[in-house]
Structures are given as C-alpha cells and as structure tokens.
Design an enzyme around this catalytic site. Structure first.
Site, PDB file in Angstrom:
ATOM      1  N   CYS A 326       0.832  -1.204   0.000  1.00  0.00           N
ATOM      2  CA  CYS A 326       0.000   0.000   0.000  1.00  0.00           C
ATOM      3  C   CYS A 326       0.874   1.263   0.000  1.00  0.00           C
ATOM      4  O   CYS A 326       1.513   1.555  -0.990  1.00  0.00           O
ATOM      5  CB  CYS A 326      -0.982  -0.021   1.171  1.00  0.00           C
ATOM      6  SG  CYS A 326      -2.397   1.083   0.922  1.00  0.00           S
ATOM      7  N   HIS A 432      -3.701  -5.559   1.208  1.00  0.00           N
ATOM      8  CA  HIS A 432      -3.428  -5.874   2.609  1.00  0.00           C
ATOM      9  C   HIS A 432      -3.849  -7.316   2.881  1.00  0.00           C
ATOM     10  O   HIS A 432      -4.800  -7.814   2.290  1.00  0.00           O
ATOM     11  CB  HIS A 432      -4.211  -4.942   3.534  1.00  0.00           C
ATOM     12  CG  HIS A 432      -3.728  -3.532   3.528  1.00  0.00           C
ATOM     13  ND1 HIS A 432      -2.500  -3.166   4.030  1.00  0.00           N
ATOM     14  CD2 HIS A 432      -4.307  -2.389   3.070  1.00  0.00           C
ATOM     15  CE1 HIS A 432      -2.352  -1.858   3.899  1.00  0.00           C
ATOM     16  NE2 HIS A 432      -3.426  -1.365   3.306  1.00  0.00           N
TER      17      HIS A 432
END
Length: 493
Positions: A326, A432
């Site tokens: 991310c 994630h």
C-alpha cells in the site's frame, strides 16, 4: 440480551484480548455472542465483505465469536493522519477529517446512532461483549463520552475494570481510576481483573485483599502474562525474538505506519525473524525488506529521506529483496502526486524510483475486498485480501504487474494490481493481508530459504493457527477468571 463491558485503567492493558477471550468462552458455552466497540482509534483497519472499514481488534473478536467481521461491531473508527488530525470512519465509510476539538464537538451527534446500532444487536445475540477505549477516568472528556462510561450508561451495561500489572503500579491505577469516577459510574463497576501477571499469585493475594477493602469491588481473577501469536492493534510492538531464525526480515517503522497486522502471518513461520528498522544503523543486511502501509505516505517518504534510510534502501535494492504494501508500494515509485492536497500541501514529490510507476492521490478512498491471481510461471493460485488507499498508480514501461484482480466485493472484474521490476527483486501491492494466505507467503519465504541454501517448507494456514491461539487464550482466561461470577453479573446464571 445480556451485556458486559470491559474497560481499562489505560491503553494497552489488554482489554481487546480479554474481550476476545470472553467472546470465545461464551461461544464455547453455547451462546451467540457479538463484540462491540463504539469508537476505536487505530491505524490498523480491515475491509468487510461489503466493502466497509473497521478496526482490527473487533475483527479478531468477531473471529473469536465465530462471526464474519461487520462494521456495526465498530461503528466509529478514528485513523490519525497527523499529530492533530484524524480521518473519521462512521459505519464503515469516510465521514471526514477533523481535529481533536472538532471531533469532541461532533460526538453528541453520534450518540443516537450508537444506541440504535447497539439495540439491533439485542435482537440477534444472547450476549454482547463491549470494549472501552483508553481509560474511563479521563475526566476532561466525561461530558461527551461515547466509548467508556458514557456508552455503558447509554445501554445500561455492567463494567469490569482491567489493570496491567506488568507495567507496575496496578493497585494505584485501579484505585486511582475508581477515585476519579462519579458515584453512578462506580456502581457500574462490578469487578476488577489483573492482567499480565508473572510469578506466584499467592504473593499477590494480600494486595488484592487490601485493594478490595479500599475500592469495595472484588477482583474476579488474575490473568497470567502469556505470549500468543495473535495480532496486536494498539501499537507496533516488538516481535518475539526467536532463539534461532535463519530468515531475517526487516520492516521499516515509519512515523505513520499502518496495517502492520499484515506482518502477523509471517511471524507464524518458525524460521523467520521480524525486526523493525528506524535508522541506517539498524538496517544491516536482511534477507527481505518490507515497507508497510502508511496513513501519511508523503510525510513518511520525507522521513525516509531525512533520516538517511532512503539512501540505504536504494543501496540495498541492488541485490536485496524489497516488498512494499500500500503506502510502502507507493513510495517505491518514481513520483507521488497530491493535486487535491489529500495528505500535504506539497502537490507532488519524488519517490524512491525503484519501480517505474507514478501514484496520484484521488478524493475518494478505495475500500474493497479482492481476490487475485499471482502472475508468475510457477503458480496462479488465488490470493485474498483487501485494499484501503487514496492513490491510483500507473505503470511505466519498465515494469510488470504482480497480480490480476478478478473479484472485487463479490463482483467479477479484470485489472492488474501491484508491480515488480525487471530484475524481480523489488515489488509492491495494494493488497493488505497478502501474506495471510499460504500462496504468496510460501512463495516469498521459500525463495529466501533457497537463496540461503535451506530446504523449502510448506506454510500453514494462518487462520488455523489463529483459531488454535484463540482457543488457548480462552482456556487461560477461563481458568483465571471467576466465570460463575461473571455469568451472574450479566444475569445468565
């Protein structure tokens, strides 16, 4: 419906795991049970099956209760973006950004919503286990409290107060907390719990008797200090040191690090050691470097630049293996653009330039569950996870995608995610939880093993290990607490 609320004398005293333990115990005893935390502050969040965002502590508690995590378990989530501001998530969606004072004035608006959310739970579950935040003795916040005694009063819940003896001063913290509560609040506290005790409980008993004489509330048990492989939401705690672990993984600990729960599955690998890095001196020569998520990617990139870690990362990238997740993926690119000033007033900033891509921050936040295929010659097995980001990244010419997303919140899609350089040693993804499944974790760790002359190994399913650890937690807490008394407090026996 029965309910009980776990509050603590301070942050990180173990409230979240006590709630998880009680959820599992009640479930084992045949009751339908649900966790509930009206307001959570954390940079570790999770995306539900319907694309809503919630705190990770309630995710673990949901699993302990045998439930799929849902945003109603954590109606308000505060995600700090700086020392003075937080992003407010309400019922799983972005409400806006505010300062502490602005949010303090907003809380009254949320009270009716919280009561309504809680009343819905009364229809569906036998027991709701509630969690407070920080301490109920923050007397400056009492008039607008919606997470500790204010929430307990709103739904008329009895309270158990947890103190952490491992930090020292547990008797003072319990007695001091009770001293600062008003009479109505004191009446709600039905028992105390001493958490994280090391040693012989017999030595502690005289102190427990004296404490009960002072605060006139019984101690319902002493829970021993126990190391469990369960995720920690409150802070980036140090990882358990292993006697010998040949695979060394370094993680850049940035000021705004978020979703470091992505690393929990890696901890389950017996021959893997994980350590945080905050300086060039701590960097050394790891087998793998991970740059994790960030709630303020640009400020964390500036931090890497200022402390000299940028230079060390670039040097390491010549031969070492790097994975960015991310925000960590975004900093690996050539440039980050922020035209709407989502994070800062800079407008744009150069990245580490280790991946040929540019990221632009958009106004709308992406929150979605995804299923993806790993694009390589060896396997096309599925990777599951979730995305939480404001940026959109565009590939340059000297780069290949890492995954192909084929499912997004239950809908069929077809687009690429992540990137890997031509050499194959620097890569990143928006997903994630990418290590939670076996596919990607086993591939990466086995590559590191082979490079060090070690044999390949099969990785275990992280969710299986988590279930065993939750059962272990429940056994420890059941043996430590007076569960008959707790059932009596909630009116179940």
């Amino acid at each position: 419906m029965a309910k009980i609320m776990i509050q603590g004398t301070a942050s990180s005293v173990g409230k979240s795991l006590i709630v998880a333990a009680l959820c599992r115990i009640f479930k084992q005893d045949g009751y339908s049970v649900c966790p509930f935390k009206s307001q959570n502050m954390s940079l570790n969040s999770y995306i539900t099956l319907d694309g809503k965002e919630m705190g990770r502590a309630q995710v673990l508690q949901a699993y302990a209760a045998g439930l799929e995590p849902e945003a109603y378990m954590n109606p308000i989530l505060l995600k700090p973006t700086s020392d003075k501001k937080s992003q407010i998530i309400v019922n799983g969606k972005v409400y806006g950004n505010s300062t502490a004072m602005e949010y303090h004035n907003l809380k009254i608006k949320f009270k009716d919503m919280l009561k309504e959310q809680f009343e819905k739970l009364e229809e569906d579950f036998d027991i709701v286990v509630m969690e407070g935040a920080g301490s109920p003795a923050e007397i400056n916040l009492r008039d607008r409290d919606i997470v500790n005694m204010g929430m307990a009063e709103l739904v008329d819940a009895p309270v158990l107060l947890v103190g952490d003896i491992d930090k020292g001063g547990v008797f003072a913290s319990l007695a001091g907390t009770m001293l600062l509560l008003n009479e109505g609040e004191k009446e709600r506290v039905k028992g105390t719990i001493i958490n994280k005790f090391r040693g012989d409980v017999e030595i502690l008993k005289p102190g427990l008797d004296m404490l009960e004489d002072i605060i006139h509330i019984p101690c319902l048990g002493v829970v021993p200090y126990t190391r469990l492989q369960l995720e920690d939401e409150d802070g980036a705690v140090e990882f358990n040191k292993k006697a010998y672990a040949p695979i060394d993984i370094a993680v850049i600990k940035m000021p705004h690090i978020s979703n470091f729960t992505d690393l929990d599955a890696l901890k389950s690998e017996e021959d893997v050691s994980i350590r945080f890095v905050t300086s060039k001196e701590e960097f050394k020569e790891p087998d793998l470097l991970i740059i994790p998520g960030s709630k303020n990617t640009i400020e964390d990139l500036l931090y890497l630049r200022q402390c000299g870690l940028e230079e060390r990362i670039k040097e390491y990238s010549r031969e070492g293996k790097i994975i960015g997740i991310c925000g960590g993926y975004q900093v690996l690119g050539s440039k980050i653009k922020d035209p709407y000033k989502v994070e800062t007033d800079l407008g744009e900033i150069d990245g580490l330039n280790l991946l040929d891509m540019e990221t632009t921050f958009e106004k709308e936040k992406v929150t979605t569950r995804v299923s993806a295929k790993l694009l390589n010659e060896e396997t096309k097995n599925t990777v599951y996870g979730y995305e939480i980001h404001m940026g959109i990244s565009k590939y340059g010419e000297n780069i290949k995608p890492l995954f192909k997303i084929y499912d997004k919140n239950g809908e069929k899609v077809d687009y690429f995610d992540g990137a890997i350089n031509e050499k194959g040693n620097v890569m990143g993804t928006y997903i994630h939880g990418v290590f939670d499944g076996v596919v990607f974790r086993e591939k990466i760790i086995n590559e590191l093993r082979v490079k060090k002359g070690l044999k390949k190994k099969k990785s275990q399913m992280y969710e299986h290990m988590r279930e065993k650890e939750l059962d272990k937690l429940a056994d420890i807490v059941r043996q430590s607490l007076d569960m008959e008394k707790i059932y009596s407090i909630i009116g179940m026996k």
